[in-house]
Design a protein around this motif. Structure first.
Motif, PDB file in Angstrom:
ATOM      1  N   SER A  59     -13.013   6.854  -1.424  1.00 46.49           N
ATOM      2  CA  SER A  59     -11.664   6.838  -1.991  1.00 46.49           C
ATOM      3  C   SER A  59     -10.910   8.147  -1.826  1.00 46.49           C
ATOM      4  N   TYR A  60     -11.595   9.240  -1.542  1.00 45.98           N
ATOM      5  CA  TYR A  60     -10.892  10.486  -1.248  1.00 45.98           C
ATOM      6  C   TYR A  60     -10.026  10.308   0.004  1.00 45.98           C
ATOM      7  N   SER A  61     -10.351   9.299   0.798  1.00 46.03           N
ATOM      8  CA  SER A  61      -9.585   8.994   2.008  1.00 46.03           C
ATOM      9  C   SER A  61      -8.844   7.667   1.905  1.00 46.03           C
ATOM     10  N   SER A  62      -9.514   6.634   1.352  1.00 43.93           N
ATOM     11  CA  SER A  62      -8.950   5.280   1.407  1.00 43.93           C
ATOM     12  C   SER A  62      -7.753   5.074   0.488  1.00 43.93           C
ATOM     13  N   TYR A  63      -7.607   5.886  -0.568  1.00 41.35           N
ATOM     14  CA  TYR A  63      -6.516   5.696  -1.520  1.00 41.35           C
ATOM     15  C   TYR A  63      -5.169   6.212  -0.995  1.00 41.35           C
ATOM     16  N   TYR A  64      -5.137   6.768   0.191  1.00 38.73           N
ATOM     17  CA  TYR A  64      -3.952   7.500   0.644  1.00 38.73           C
ATOM     18  C   TYR A  64      -3.436   6.966   1.966  1.00 38.73           C
ATOM     19  N   GLY A  65      -2.171   7.304   2.264  1.00 37.10           N
ATOM     20  CA  GLY A  65      -1.515   6.784   3.455  1.00 37.10           C
ATOM     21  C   GLY A  65      -1.246   7.847   4.497  1.00 37.10           C
ATOM     22  N   ASN A  66      -0.435   7.472   5.492  1.00 37.44           N
ATOM     23  CA  ASN A  66      -0.108   8.408   6.552  1.00 37.44           C
ATOM     24  C   ASN A  66       0.832   9.504   6.029  1.00 37.44           C
ATOM     25  N   ARG A  67       1.169  10.430   6.875  1.00 34.65           N
ATOM     26  CA  ARG A  67       1.899  11.607   6.403  1.00 34.65           C
ATOM     27  C   ARG A  67       3.341  11.295   6.003  1.00 34.65           C
ATOM     28  N   HIS A  68       3.834  10.091   6.329  1.00 35.32           N
ATOM     29  CA  HIS A  68       5.188   9.712   5.942  1.00 35.32           C
ATOM     30  C   HIS A  68       5.198   8.910   4.641  1.00 35.32           C
ATOM     31  N   SER A  69       4.031   8.634   4.077  1.00 32.55           N
ATOM     32  CA  SER A  69       3.959   7.840   2.855  1.00 32.55           C
ATOM     33  C   SER A  69       4.203   8.721   1.628  1.00 32.55           C
ATOM     34  N   ARG A  70       4.273   8.086   0.482  1.00 34.95           N
ATOM     35  CA  ARG A  70       4.505   8.831  -0.758  1.00 34.95           C
ATOM     36  C   ARG A  70       3.299   9.709  -1.106  1.00 34.95           C
ATOM     37  N   TYR A  71       2.109   9.212  -0.786  1.00 38.73           N
ATOM     38  CA  TYR A  71       0.882   9.962  -1.059  1.00 38.73           C
ATOM     39  C   TYR A  71       0.085  10.115   0.238  1.00 38.73           C
TER      40      TYR A  71
END
Length: 241
Positions: A52-64
């Motif tokens: 989840s340190y990786s899967s909870y997040y999006g690409n660099r244009h996302s909010r997170y």
């Protein structure tokens, strides 16, 4: 009569000389000097296997944006994510329905990335039993599962004819279960280094960087990305954007 012949001969010589000067033969040197255009190369792939340190997040244009997204942009690599919350070298999440990291090695083979990031270890303090219960792991179980994963990855990476140093391993941690972290992180580090992979040291996230004690906020993701750059050779190997 003689004057006329001389005049005609002189005229013909002038015409031959003039024609030769007007149409010189092309030389190899002049042909080779012609400029040619080379199409730009596609960016290399950076595959991330993690939790989840990786899967909870999006690409660099996302909010997170995830640490991996920021890292890929910094290095000019195209990130691809193969991560699931609650998983690890041994752990299969609370539901016991997810896969361990070993199950994702087929994706590594199919992708054949330029760089492989292995992010995990945080969840391996627990494991699933054969009947689907979650119980606490022993140190021996964590060591065996971690070493088995890296041994199998080493064989696969060698088959792909890739340098083992191109596999970068990190084990991010927050403020919770700090004692488990002091046990698990060295296990991951030693197993990775034993098989020739690159270990990336990261400092534990503070409560300001991971308010729930585990998962990074935007500040925490930026911190992890900076830690990877500072504590590896990636910034020297790749052109920064």
């Amino acid at each position: 009569m003689g004057f006329a012949v001389l005049t005609i001969a002189s005229t013909l010589a002038a015409l031959v000389t003039s024609a030769g000067a007007a149409a010189p033969a092309a030389s190899p040197t002049s042909a080779a000097a012609t400029p040619t255009s080379t199409p730009s190369a596609e960016p290399g792939t950076m595959l991330v296997v993690g939790d989840s340190y990786s899967s909870y997040y999006g690409n660099r244009h996302s909010r997170y944006p995830g640490w991996w997204a920021l890292l890929g942009a910094e290095l000019g690599l195209e990130p691809r994510l193969e991560a699931a919350a609650g998983t690890g070298f041994l752990a299969r999440a609370d539901s016991c329905a997810s896969t361990r990291f070993r199950a994702r090695l087929d994706t590594v083979r199919a992708t054949d990335p330029e760089i492989l990031m292995i992010e995990g270890g945080r969840n391996d303090w627990r494991r699933c039993t054969a009947d689907g219960r979650v119980v606490e792991s022993t140190r021996t179980e964590i060591e065996q599962a971690t070493d088995a994963f890296f041994a199998e990855l080493a064989g696969l990476w060698d088959e792909l004819n890739r340098p083992r140093a191109d596999v970068y391993v990190l084990s991010p941690w927050g403020t919770t279960k700090a004692r488990k972290g002091r046990i698990i992180r060295p296990i991951v580090r030693e197993a990775a280094q034993r098989h020739g992979f690159s270990w990336v040291e990261t400092r534990p996230l503070s409560l300001e960087q991971a308010p729930d004690g585990i998962h990074p906020n935007n500040e925490g993701s930026r911190f992890l990305h900076e830690q990877v750059l500072q504590n590896s050779d990636l910034s020297q190997r790749f052109q920064r954007a």
